[in-house]
Scaffold this active site. Structure first.
Site, PDB file in Angstrom:
ATOM      1  N   ASP A  99       0.840  -1.194   0.000  1.00  0.00           N
ATOM      2  CA  ASP A  99       0.000   0.000   0.000  1.00  0.00           C
ATOM      3  C   ASP A  99       0.877   1.247   0.000  1.00  0.00           C
ATOM      4  O   ASP A  99       1.580   1.514   0.974  1.00  0.00           O
ATOM      5  CB  ASP A  99      -0.903  -0.013   1.238  1.00  0.00           C
ATOM      6  N   ASP A 100       0.854   1.988  -1.087  1.00  0.00           N
ATOM      7  CA  ASP A 100       1.638   3.223  -1.232  1.00  0.00           C
ATOM      8  C   ASP A 100       3.139   2.976  -1.298  1.00  0.00           C
ATOM      9  O   ASP A 100       3.939   3.838  -0.918  1.00  0.00           O
ATOM     10  CB  ASP A 100       1.359   4.202  -0.081  1.00  0.00           C
ATOM     11  N   CYS A 139      -6.077   4.306  -3.378  1.00  0.00           N
ATOM     12  CA  CYS A 139      -6.326   2.938  -2.918  1.00  0.00           C
ATOM     13  C   CYS A 139      -7.559   2.269  -3.526  1.00  0.00           C
ATOM     14  O   CYS A 139      -7.456   1.287  -4.252  1.00  0.00           O
ATOM     15  CB  CYS A 139      -6.451   2.915  -1.396  1.00  0.00           C
ATOM     16  N   ARG A 143      -7.671  -0.827  -6.383  1.00  0.00           N
ATOM     17  CA  ARG A 143      -7.989  -2.196  -5.970  1.00  0.00           C
ATOM     18  C   ARG A 143      -9.201  -2.741  -6.725  1.00  0.00           C
ATOM     19  O   ARG A 143      -9.246  -3.925  -7.097  1.00  0.00           O
ATOM     20  CB  ARG A 143      -8.232  -2.234  -4.463  1.00  0.00           C
ATOM     21  N   LYS A 192      -6.005  -5.513   3.799  1.00  0.00           N
ATOM     22  CA  LYS A 192      -6.852  -4.323   3.687  1.00  0.00           C
ATOM     23  C   LYS A 192      -7.825  -4.453   2.513  1.00  0.00           C
ATOM     24  O   LYS A 192      -7.398  -4.606   1.374  1.00  0.00           O
ATOM     25  CB  LYS A 192      -5.963  -3.087   3.511  1.00  0.00           C
ATOM     26  N   HIS A 194     -11.036  -2.189   1.711  1.00  0.00           N
ATOM     27  CA  HIS A 194     -11.217  -0.813   1.242  1.00  0.00           C
ATOM     28  C   HIS A 194     -12.068  -0.709  -0.012  1.00  0.00           C
ATOM     29  O   HIS A 194     -11.882   0.198  -0.829  1.00  0.00           O
ATOM     30  CB  HIS A 194      -9.857  -0.148   1.025  1.00  0.00           C
ATOM     31  N   SER A 217      -9.063   1.827   5.270  1.00  0.00           N
ATOM     32  CA  SER A 217      -7.693   2.276   5.444  1.00  0.00           C
ATOM     33  C   SER A 217      -7.308   2.422   6.916  1.00  0.00           C
ATOM     34  O   SER A 217      -8.149   2.760   7.758  1.00  0.00           O
ATOM     35  CB  SER A 217      -7.512   3.617   4.722  1.00  0.00           C
ATOM     36  N   HIS A 286       1.392   2.262   4.171  1.00  0.00           N
ATOM     37  CA  HIS A 286       0.461   3.395   4.229  1.00  0.00           C
ATOM     38  C   HIS A 286       0.563   4.086   5.588  1.00  0.00           C
ATOM     39  O   HIS A 286       0.867   3.456   6.606  1.00  0.00           O
ATOM     40  CB  HIS A 286      -0.967   2.881   4.018  1.00  0.00           C
ATOM     41  N   ASP A 338      -0.397  -0.699  -4.932  1.00  0.00           N
ATOM     42  CA  ASP A 338      -1.669  -0.176  -5.438  1.00  0.00           C
ATOM     43  C   ASP A 338      -1.524   1.167  -6.126  1.00  0.00           C
ATOM     44  O   ASP A 338      -2.375   1.568  -6.917  1.00  0.00           O
ATOM     45  CB  ASP A 338      -2.711  -0.098  -4.321  1.00  0.00           C
ATOM     46  N   ASN A 339      -0.463   1.896  -5.832  1.00  0.00           N
ATOM     47  CA  ASN A 339      -0.169   3.181  -6.486  1.00  0.00           C
ATOM     48  C   ASN A 339       1.226   3.607  -6.048  1.00  0.00           C
ATOM     49  O   ASN A 339       1.894   2.880  -5.292  1.00  0.00           O
ATOM     50  CB  ASN A 339      -1.204   4.251  -6.139  1.00  0.00           C
ATOM     51  N   LYS A 386       1.656   9.731  -5.376  1.00  0.00           N
ATOM     52  CA  LYS A 386       0.275   9.349  -5.098  1.00  0.00           C
ATOM     53  C   LYS A 386      -0.659  10.548  -5.260  1.00  0.00           C
ATOM     54  O   LYS A 386      -0.343  11.657  -4.855  1.00  0.00           O
ATOM     55  CB  LYS A 386       0.176   8.803  -3.679  1.00  0.00           C
TER      56      LYS A 386
END
Length: 587
Positions: A99-100, A139, A143, A192, A194, A217, A286, A338-339, A386
């Protein structure tokens, strides 16, 4: 109603077990009760623990209900076709989603600060794609696109979600978990989610047999007494869930990566004799970042580095378990993000700090909401991060390993998308794509397994959307930031824009003149060469207009369910504020 085009003359194979034929007649409610009871019996037999499915007809029909209705009606709608019974030849698939995580946050991607030996080794034992893209720079939409193979604007989840909102991934969407269940796969989402907190949108309503993790999150902690309400805040302590049951609130975030890993290993062991799909969307790195006692304080990259290095350990534990169980040669493992990384501190790479639209989450009194736990990552040479459709927001690490199928030590420059996982796994598992919807991902078996490079593949356009707004297109070496003279109208429904109106204008950017970048020479998007190549600008602008014109009427509407009204912006929580409706609405 949603249903699958099934070959009804053959045995229905929606589960890893073969159910007996359903009743031929009788009231619908009685048939539903029969089906639930059979599933309950099998869950208890295979899992060893009672996980009951509630009786009674649900307010919003779930996926099982829709499939049952299609069987009872003997209808064949255009969707996933059931294939032959599962065999050992069907590959297992594990998708590990950070995540991130920044493009430059792995050793194999050039980091000199973070130690990621197991992920680096995974890359040396498989293939690393240098031009892999998330479908969104945030996010939830990223996803949703990964699990459906469709752009977020097309699949009904165009923007990031918050706990007080009552929408999620629409029930009509078909996820990768559902697709693979038609081929006999066991499925698990550990980490996660989300994609919707209300019961109608949770993982088990989207094809996952197992869910263990956070519903949203990890920065959505409980709205504090005395503080104004922000859209990111939760209306209850941050919950760790097992299926639909809260098992810890607030969760100890320092233990999340360890606990996810333990659950993932248990799922692999429990399903080693049948094909399985493990979706492991980690919470870290994250904001707020955490690491367990074994990793806290050990990296050269501070707390952010500690969190990333624990992800490296987790990935190694999964690979070791596959080797121990002799599953390596029948398991495709993908590691990605995810990004791009969020930018919350000074940049250390050319162009990195430019054009960041990622909002800084601040406490009511100013400053960071999570002091000491809000560090950004490293997007290497990429522009911004992001929250933007520049390369730093959407280009992500992507490593795939499958001994015996994917040749080792390959590096590919072929542009791919996380949306490609869906159609590629459909092909590998022997399933057909639904025929009633448009897919934006494509089968990349050629690039993934056969090793085709960018020069050997067709010129594939990549479209960069922020929500409903098309902002850029890439084809081959060229990336065009398209001219935009208006923002989406009417303004999309989102707590994000209700609480932070300026974010809507900032992130749905306007651009008077198009900008062109040659990514083969300028990966950092620093030199606009539109004036030197007007013919490329014209061609790509036309391509973008035509694609967007076809997509806009093909958007799936956002699906909402009833629920408590979110607090208004700047509402101060007092000791008397009654939040019981939030707990009662989703038991």
């Amino acid at each position: 109603m949603r249903c699958f085009p099934l070959s009804l003359s053959r045995s229905l194979n929606l589960y890893p077990w073969s159910p007996p034929a359903p009743p031929k007649a009788g009231k619908l409610s009685r048939s539903l009760d029969w089906w639930r009871e059979k599933e309950n019996e099998e869950r208890e037999r295979t899992a060893g623990a009672p996980v009951r499915i509630a009786g009674g007809t649900p307010a919003l029909p779930g996926k099982i209900v829709a499939v049952l209705l299609s069987v009872l009606a003997m209808a064949a709608c255009s969707a996933v076709r059931a294939g032959a019974p599962a065999t050992a030849s069907k590959p297992n698939v594990i998708v590990i989603l950070a995540d991130d995580l920044g493009y430059g946050d792995l050793g194999i991607q050039g980091s000199r600060t973070l130690a990621t030996p197991r992920i680096d080794r995974m890359a040396r034992e498989g293939v690393r794609f240098t031009a892999a893209y998330a479908a969104a720079p945030f996010c939830s939409p990223s996803r949703a696109a990964l699990l459906t193979g469709r752009l977020p604007a097309r699949c009904g989840l165009p923007y990031v979600m918050f706990p007080a909102e009552h929408h999620g991934l629409p029930e009509a969407e078909i996820t990768l978990a559902e697709l693979l269940k038609t081929q006999g796969y066991a499925t698990a989402c550990i980490g996660k989610w989300h994609l919707g907190w209300d019961r109608a949108f949770r993982p088990r309503r989207h094809g996952f047999d197992v869910f263990f993790g956070l519903p949203y999150s990890n920065d959505s902690n409980e709205w504090p007494v005395g503080a104004p309400f922000m859209q990111v805040m939760g209306l209850e302590p941050l919950p760790l869930m097992e299926g639909d049951r809260v098992v810890e609130a607030p969760v100890d975030q320092s233990q999340l990566t360890r606990r996810y890993t333990e659950r993932a290993l248990a799922f692999i062991r429990d399903n080693r004799t049948r094909p399985f799909f493990l979706y492991l969307p980690h919470t870290m790195p994250h904001v707020p970042q955490y690491a367990s006692e074994k990793f806290a304080g050990n990296s050269k990259g501070g707390l952010y580095g500690d969190a990333v290095e624990e992800l490296d350990w987790s990935t190694g534990a999964i690979l070791d378990t596959l080797r121990e169980l002799k599953l390596e040669e029948n398991t495709l493992v993908i590691f990605t993000s995810d990004n791009g990384a969020a930018i919350r501190r000074a940049a250390n790479a050319p162009g990195k700090a430019r054009d960041s639209a990622a909002p800084k989450k601040q406490a009511a009194g100013g400053g960071e909401r999570f002091p000491g736990r809000s560090f950004g990552g490293d997007n290497g040479p990429l522009r911004a991060g992001k929250g933007t459709t520049f390369e730093g927001g959407t280009r992500v690490p992507f490593i795939a390993r499958w001994p015996g199928q994917i040749a080792a030590a390959r590096v590919s420059d072929a542009p791919i998308s996380l949306m490609d996982v869906f159609p590629t796994m459909a092909q590998l598992a022997g399933a057909s794509l639904p025929g009633d919807r448009t897919y934006d991902g494509r089968n990349i078996e050629r690039e993934l397994i056969r090793g085709a490079a960018a020069a050997e593949t067709e010129q594939r356009p990549m479209f960069y959307y922020f929500g409903y707004q098309l902002q850029a297109v890439r084809e081959g070496r060229w990336k065009l930031l398209v001219a935009v003279d208006r923002r989406p109208e009417p303004r999309p429904v989102s707590l994000w824009f209700e609480h932070l109106p300026r974010v809507f204008e900032t992130q749905h950017r306007l651009l008077a003149e198009p900008e062109l970048y040659d990514l083969s020479q300028d990966i950092g998007e620093t030199r606009n060469v539109a004036a030197q190549h007007p013919e490329v600008v014209t061609r790509l602008a036309k391509l973008a207009r035509e694609f967007d014109a076809a997509l806009q009427p093909d958007q799936r509407p956002m699906q909402f369910v009833p629920g408590p009204t979110p607090p208004a912006p700047q509402t101060i929580r007092t000791p008397q504020t009654d939040l019981s409706a939030w707990r009662d609405s989703n038991p």
